[in-house]
Design a protein around this motif. Structure first.
Motif, PDB file in Angstrom:
ATOM      1  N   LEU A 184      32.638   8.128  22.603  1.00  0.00           N
ATOM      2  CA  LEU A 184      31.743   9.154  23.142  1.00  0.00           C
ATOM      3  C   LEU A 184      30.662   8.533  24.020  1.00  0.00           C
ATOM      4  O   LEU A 184      30.330   9.071  25.079  1.00  0.00           O
ATOM      5  CB  LEU A 184      31.100   9.954  22.012  1.00  0.00           C
ATOM      6  N   ILE A 185      30.133   7.423  23.580  1.00  0.00           N
ATOM      7  CA  ILE A 185      29.097   6.739  24.365  1.00  0.00           C
ATOM      8  C   ILE A 185      29.679   6.255  25.683  1.00  0.00           C
ATOM      9  O   ILE A 185      29.072   6.422  26.747  1.00  0.00           O
ATOM     10  CB  ILE A 185      28.470   5.588  23.554  1.00  0.00           C
ATOM     11  N   GLU A 186      30.871   5.675  25.631  1.00  0.00           N
ATOM     12  CA  GLU A 186      31.513   5.199  26.857  1.00  0.00           C
ATOM     13  C   GLU A 186      31.836   6.354  27.792  1.00  0.00           C
ATOM     14  O   GLU A 186      31.685   6.241  29.009  1.00  0.00           O
ATOM     15  CB  GLU A 186      32.773   4.402  26.528  1.00  0.00           C
ATOM     16  N   ALA A 187      32.254   7.488  27.245  1.00  0.00           N
ATOM     17  CA  ALA A 187      32.535   8.668  28.074  1.00  0.00           C
ATOM     18  C   ALA A 187      31.260   9.132  28.789  1.00  0.00           C
ATOM     19  O   ALA A 187      31.304   9.516  29.965  1.00  0.00           O
ATOM     20  CB  ALA A 187      33.122   9.788  27.225  1.00  0.00           C
ATOM     21  N   ALA A 188      30.135   9.094  28.096  1.00  0.00           N
ATOM     22  CA  ALA A 188      28.865   9.474  28.724  1.00  0.00           C
ATOM     23  C   ALA A 188      28.491   8.488  29.825  1.00  0.00           C
ATOM     24  O   ALA A 188      28.036   8.888  30.903  1.00  0.00           O
ATOM     25  CB  ALA A 188      27.759   9.554  27.674  1.00  0.00           C
ATOM     26  N   ARG A 189      28.706   7.222  29.588  1.00  0.00           N
ATOM     27  CA  ARG A 189      28.407   6.210  30.621  1.00  0.00           C
ATOM     28  C   ARG A 189      29.317   6.402  31.842  1.00  0.00           C
ATOM     29  O   ARG A 189      28.867   6.261  32.982  1.00  0.00           O
ATOM     30  CB  ARG A 189      28.525   4.806  30.059  1.00  0.00           C
ATOM     31  N   ARG A 190      30.591   6.731  31.611  1.00  0.00           N
ATOM     32  CA  ARG A 190      31.512   6.988  32.725  1.00  0.00           C
ATOM     33  C   ARG A 190      31.085   8.235  33.507  1.00  0.00           C
ATOM     34  O   ARG A 190      31.115   8.248  34.736  1.00  0.00           O
ATOM     35  CB  ARG A 190      32.946   7.150  32.235  1.00  0.00           C
ATOM     36  N   THR A 232      30.748   8.057  18.099  1.00  0.00           N
ATOM     37  CA  THR A 232      31.685   6.951  18.286  1.00  0.00           C
ATOM     38  C   THR A 232      31.384   6.195  19.575  1.00  0.00           C
ATOM     39  O   THR A 232      30.735   6.721  20.488  1.00  0.00           O
ATOM     40  CB  THR A 232      33.132   7.471  18.352  1.00  0.00           C
ATOM     41  N   ASP A 233      31.897   4.977  19.637  1.00  0.00           N
ATOM     42  CA  ASP A 233      31.772   4.193  20.863  1.00  0.00           C
ATOM     43  C   ASP A 233      32.466   4.894  22.026  1.00  0.00           C
ATOM     44  O   ASP A 233      32.015   4.800  23.166  1.00  0.00           O
ATOM     45  CB  ASP A 233      32.376   2.798  20.675  1.00  0.00           C
ATOM     46  N   LEU A 293      26.605  13.992  27.147  1.00  0.00           N
ATOM     47  CA  LEU A 293      25.471  13.713  26.259  1.00  0.00           C
ATOM     48  C   LEU A 293      25.410  14.733  25.124  1.00  0.00           C
ATOM     49  O   LEU A 293      25.129  14.385  23.977  1.00  0.00           O
ATOM     50  CB  LEU A 293      24.163  13.691  27.051  1.00  0.00           C
ATOM     51  N   TRP A 294      25.694  16.005  25.435  1.00  0.00           N
ATOM     52  CA  TRP A 294      25.717  17.020  24.380  1.00  0.00           C
ATOM     53  C   TRP A 294      26.848  16.763  23.387  1.00  0.00           C
ATOM     54  O   TRP A 294      26.702  17.029  22.195  1.00  0.00           O
ATOM     55  CB  TRP A 294      25.828  18.424  24.962  1.00  0.00           C
ATOM     56  N   ASP A 295      27.975  16.246  23.878  1.00  0.00           N
ATOM     57  CA  ASP A 295      29.071  15.882  22.966  1.00  0.00           C
ATOM     58  C   ASP A 295      28.592  14.848  21.949  1.00  0.00           C
ATOM     59  O   ASP A 295      28.927  14.915  20.770  1.00  0.00           O
ATOM     60  CB  ASP A 295      30.273  15.335  23.736  1.00  0.00           C
ATOM     61  N   ILE A 296      27.800  13.894  22.411  1.00  0.00           N
ATOM     62  CA  ILE A 296      27.258  12.867  21.516  1.00  0.00           C
ATOM     63  C   ILE A 296      26.301  13.502  20.508  1.00  0.00           C
ATOM     64  O   ILE A 296      26.406  13.260  19.304  1.00  0.00           O
ATOM     65  CB  ILE A 296      26.545  11.760  22.321  1.00  0.00           C
ATOM     66  N   ALA A 297      25.360  14.297  21.006  1.00  0.00           N
ATOM     67  CA  ALA A 297      24.380  14.920  20.112  1.00  0.00           C
ATOM     68  C   ALA A 297      25.076  15.798  19.076  1.00  0.00           C
ATOM     69  O   ALA A 297      24.676  15.823  17.908  1.00  0.00           O
ATOM     70  CB  ALA A 297      23.374  15.732  20.920  1.00  0.00           C
ATOM     71  N   SER A 298      26.132  16.492  19.487  1.00  0.00           N
ATOM     72  CA  SER A 298      26.866  17.371  18.573  1.00  0.00           C
ATOM     73  C   SER A 298      27.636  16.592  17.522  1.00  0.00           C
ATOM     74  O   SER A 298      27.888  17.109  16.429  1.00  0.00           O
ATOM     75  CB  SER A 298      27.834  18.255  19.365  1.00  0.00           C
TER      76      SER A 298
END
Length: 92
Positions: A56-62, A53-54, A42-47
């Motif tokens: 990053l979102i998919e990585a957070a969901r995984r 990117t999609d 989630l921090w990767d996304i916020a950063s």
């Protein structure tokens, strides 16, 4: 203040809200009940805001799925056991 661990449903609601916050660049709240892989994703996304990117979102969901199914914890325990065994081998 909530006592004990959050339920799976509470975690799911918190994850979706946290994901939206991260995608919007608002960061991540503390004391969410997330494990480190989920929180880091989630921090990767916020950063990355505003270039989220999609992937990053998919990585957070995984990562979150790994929290729920226990695979993140199993990976952490396996890594800890490996480090302990490695240290014991060096000490012999």
């Amino acid at each position: 203040m909530r006592g004990g661990r959050p339920t799976e449903e509470q975690l799911r609601r918190t994850f979706e809200a946290s994901l939206q916050d991260a995608v919007s660049g608002r960061g991540i709240r503390t004391e969410t009940g997330f494990d480190m892989p989920t929180e880091n994703a989630l921090w990767d996304i916020a950063s990355a805001y505003p270039d989220v990117t999609d992937e990053l979102i998919e990585a957070a969901r995984r990562a979150f799925a790994g929290q729920l199914d226990g695979s993140n914890a199993a990976r952490w325990q396996a890594e800890l056991a490996r480090k302990i065994a490695e240290r014991q081998t060096r000490e012999r």
